[in-house]
Design a protein around this motif. Structure first.
Motif, short mmCIF file in Angstrom:
data_model
loop_
_atom_site.label_atom_id
_atom_site.label_comp_id
_atom_site.label_asym_id
_atom_site.label_seq_id
_atom_site.Cartn_x
_atom_site.Cartn_y
_atom_site.Cartn_z
N TYR A 155 -24.34 -28.64 -61.64
CA TYR A 155 -23.72 -29.22 -60.44
C TYR A 155 -22.63 -28.30 -59.89
N ARG A 156 -21.98 -27.58 -60.79
CA ARG A 156 -20.89 -26.69 -60.39
C ARG A 156 -21.39 -25.35 -59.87
N GLY A 157 -22.71 -25.19 -59.73
CA GLY A 157 -23.27 -24.02 -59.08
C GLY A 157 -24.01 -23.09 -60.02
N GLY A 158 -24.81 -22.18 -59.42
CA GLY A 158 -25.61 -21.25 -60.19
C GLY A 158 -24.78 -20.30 -61.03
N THR A 159 -23.63 -19.86 -60.51
CA THR A 159 -22.77 -18.97 -61.27
C THR A 159 -22.23 -19.67 -62.50
N SER A 160 -21.87 -20.95 -62.36
CA SER A 160 -21.40 -21.73 -63.51
C SER A 160 -22.48 -21.85 -64.56
N SER A 161 -23.70 -22.14 -64.13
CA SER A 161 -24.82 -22.25 -65.06
C SER A 161 -25.07 -20.93 -65.78
N ALA A 162 -24.98 -19.80 -65.03
CA ALA A 162 -25.23 -18.49 -65.62
C ALA A 162 -24.14 -18.13 -66.63
N ARG A 163 -22.89 -18.47 -66.34
CA ARG A 163 -21.81 -18.18 -67.29
C ARG A 163 -21.98 -18.99 -68.58
N PHE A 164 -22.30 -20.26 -68.42
CA PHE A 164 -22.56 -21.13 -69.57
C PHE A 164 -23.69 -20.55 -70.40
N GLN A 165 -24.73 -20.10 -69.72
CA GLN A 165 -25.89 -19.52 -70.39
C GLN A 165 -25.51 -18.24 -71.14
N GLY A 166 -24.66 -17.43 -70.51
CA GLY A 166 -24.25 -16.17 -71.13
C GLY A 166 -23.47 -16.40 -72.42
N VAL A 167 -22.52 -17.32 -72.39
CA VAL A 167 -21.71 -17.61 -73.57
C VAL A 167 -22.59 -18.08 -74.72
N LEU A 168 -23.48 -19.03 -74.44
CA LEU A 168 -24.34 -19.56 -75.49
C LEU A 168 -25.34 -18.53 -76.00
N THR A 169 -25.95 -17.77 -75.08
CA THR A 169 -26.99 -16.82 -75.48
C THR A 169 -26.43 -15.70 -76.34
N TYR A 170 -25.33 -15.09 -75.91
CA TYR A 170 -24.81 -13.96 -76.67
C TYR A 170 -24.13 -14.42 -77.96
N GLY A 171 -23.53 -15.61 -77.95
CA GLY A 171 -23.03 -16.17 -79.19
C GLY A 171 -24.15 -16.46 -80.17
#
Length: 480
Positions: A155-171
């Protein structure tokens, strides 16, 4: 629809990789590792993933060229629209949307299951039984909370979704690879032998390897999320970079599966792991401080499921946005949030379906997976064929073309057809009438009705359709 809004964002190349890889790798490397070993053994499983990886890389190369030729939100649907026209394109988007939204329900059920493994003493209550499986209060509560969180991130936008994805994926990658490396250090290569023995299943190993190859249509699915983010990429990210990241994400995922199978099989005889409920958990328990590392593994698995859930949710919203922006669905769905720039109505719609689908319980998991896989591989076939069609329609050379030309495109098409045939035939091998066929048939009927009701709007799209320019900038959403 010439006045349809456009999605914007600043998703960088590393976030694009996180979207692709994170959407591919979910829970299978932990949950069904035992089945891979039971049917093919470690070497047979690795060969299956290598062969499947090569096939899906070829298919992904076709998607990469299509993304460079038609850099628009909507992915499979948008490619089919440019190549084959509105009617066929609608059904591509319609079935792909069904596939992705089905997976959001699966992820919600899987997240609840992992949390129950982490906290086995949680008090629970069975609410009812459906599909011969109990549905509990905790399953619904945890799944609903997870769906609400994923919806809020998007809901907070594609950039928000991508950042969330980045943190989880690289962790996830950091910890998962550390566990895999530890198993390789403490394990024994001799446990991998014999390479091709008689299988516990009684069938020859190559049949299991072939089954893994076919299942790569599902196990390596998710790279399309990168194509869906093409309009929301950062200004310095070229279409060539988008294409290359897509290919790398598939290859990295196939390699991850191979490493996971090999590392686990080095910890104890793989024939014993083949009969374990959670083979990866049993393998990690053999490490020093094994019980603690098992809990870490389950936390990693939870993070993996959340990133996959987020990536799949992202893809589903963009598919529906593409359909709505071309007039196939209500244009009200294309309204963007005034602050976040997200298609918030679509996000709320998918969240509602996601939560409602949880009511089916875990008895629906196999049904959801088979439905998603069938919808996805049929799209593979059409998108590979779309490369041939667009090469004839468009004279300009895009920033990325499939290496190897028509030979690789033809191989990708044949591989996609083989995977599609496997997905369609597998349900028939079970007893009774395949419920998946009933679901897909009903969805086709609903789609046909929708297409008829929206014919005036999509015909405007057909009238204005033109081959998409193969340029570095995304063209307006209206044409195709």
């Amino acid at each position: 629809m010439h006045n349809a809004p456009r999605l914007t964002g600043s998703i960088g190349r590393f976030q694009l990789f996180a979207l692709g890889f994170g959407s591919i790798i979910g829970s299978a490397w932990v949950v069904i590792l035992n089945r891979w070993l039971f049917e093919a053994g470690p070497f047979g499983a690795v060969l299956g993933f290598l062969a499947g990886g090569i096939a899906v890389v070829a298919i992904g190369s076709c998607y990469a060229e299509l993304t460079a030729r038609v850099p628009r939100t909507g992915g499979d649907f948008t490619f089919a629209l440019a190549a084959f026209g509105p009617k066929l394109a609608f059904f591509v988007g319609w079935f792909v949307a069904l596939g992705w939204i089905s997976v959001t329900v699966f992820e919600g059920l899987a997240v609840a299951w992992v949390i129950e493994l982490l906290f086995p003493g949680l008090p629970d209550v069975v609410l009812y039984t459906v599909l011969d499986t109990a549905v509990t209060r905790n399953q619904l509560a945890i799944g609903t909370a997870g769906a609400a969180m994923i919806a809020w991130v998007n809901y907070r936008g594609g950039t928000s979704s991508a950042r969330f994805q980045g943190v989880l994926t690289y962790g996830f990658l950091l910890i998962a690879l550390a566990l895999i490396l530890s198993m390789m250090v403490f394990g024994e290569t001799a446990l991998l032998l014999p390479a091709f023995p008689s299988m516990p299943s009684g069938a020859p190993w190559w049949q299991g390897s072939l089954a893994i190859f076919a299942s790569c249509a599902f196990l390596l699915n998710g790279f399309q999320s990168i194509a869906q983010a093409v309009e929301e990429r950062a200004s310095g990210v070229s279409l060539r970079t988008v294409a290359r990241v897509m290919i790398v994400s598939i290859a990295a995922a196939a390699l991850f599966y191979c490493l996971a199978v090999t590392a686990a099989s080095m910890m104890e005889p793989w024939s014993e792991l083949a009969t374990a409920d959670l083979a990866m958990v049993q393998a990690v328990r053999g490490l020093p401080m094994g019980d603690t590392l098992v809990r870490i593994l389950l936390l990693v698995l939870l993070a993996s499921l959340l990133k996959t859930w987020n990536g799949i949710f992202f893809v589903g919203t963009r598919i529906l946005f593409g359909l709505a922006s071309r007039g196939f669905l209500s244009p009200a769905l294309t309204q963007l949030h005034p602050r976040f720039g997200s298609p918030y109505r679509i996000i709320l719609f998918i969240a509602a379906i996601n939560i409602t689908g949880l009511l089916l319980g875990r008895g629906a998991v196999g049904l959801l997976v088979d439905t998603s896989a069938t919808a996805g591989v049929m799209s593979f076939v059409l998108c590979c064929a779309a490369v041939f069609a667009l090469r004839r329609k468009q004279t300009a050379v895009p920033e990325y073309v499939v290496p190897g030309g028509y030979l690789v495109i033809g191989f990708a098409l044949l591989a996609a057809v083989a995977m599609a045939a496997s997905a369609l035939i597998t349900p028939l091998l079970r007893s009774g009438f395949p419920v998946e066929y009933l679901i897909l048939g009903s969805w086709a009927v609903i789609g046909t009705v929708t297409l008829v009701l929206r014919r005036n709007l999509y015909q405007r799209t057909e009238a204005s359709a033109a081959p998409a320019p193969a340029t570095g900038a995304a063209a307006p959403l209206s044409g195709a």
